[in-house]
Design a protein around this motif. Structure first.
Motif: not given
Length: 135
Positions: A113-135
């Motif tokens: 339950e801690v959101l971070h930008t740390g070492y990715s291989r240890m992530n249980q869950y991943i989140i992408a925040l995406c903006s400005i669609p390439d239409l």
């Protein structure tokens, strides 16, 4: 479930609906769309259609949040959970995938339950925040 949410939550400008985004974009365009715990259940052959319909449902400067269990976490998932998880990705893979559809992608990981930008291989869950669609 939809009726339960509509009855329990009184949130301005929010509604709960059942929609199959694979059928096409939404009727209205939105400032933001989030998809948590969905993409990993969609077969790879349908993922482009899924994201394209989301981007076509966003306003010009809309944002999209996509979250899923990481592929690394699947080693510890239950057999029942693994059956439905047909498309989990690593943080790098989700970033590369979302970058095909959005100009800006900011990646986050989550552990205990801690959101971070740390070492990715240890992530249980991943989140992408995406903006400005390439239409």
């Amino acid at each position: 479930f939809i009726d339960s949410c509509n009855n329990r939550f009184d949130i301005p400008n929010t509604s709960f609906e059942k929609i199959d985004i694979l059928d096409g974009p939404l009727k209205e365009k939105y400032d933001g769309i989030f998809s948590m715990d969905v993409l990993e259940h969609i077969e790879n052959k349908y993922t482009d259609k899924f994201i394209e319909n989301i981007t076509r449902s966003l306003k010009e400067n809309g944002v999209c949040i996509i979250g899923m269990p990481s592929i690394e976490s699947q080693e510890y998932a239950s057999p029942g959970s693994k059956l439905g998880h047909v498309n989990c990705m690593s943080k790098e893979d989700l970033n590369n995938y979302c970058s095909k559809f959005f100009r800006n992608v900011f990646m986050f990981g989550m552990n205990d339950e801690v959101l971070h930008t740390g070492y990715s291989r240890m992530n249980q869950y991943i989140i992408a925040l995406c903006s400005i669609p390439d239409l």
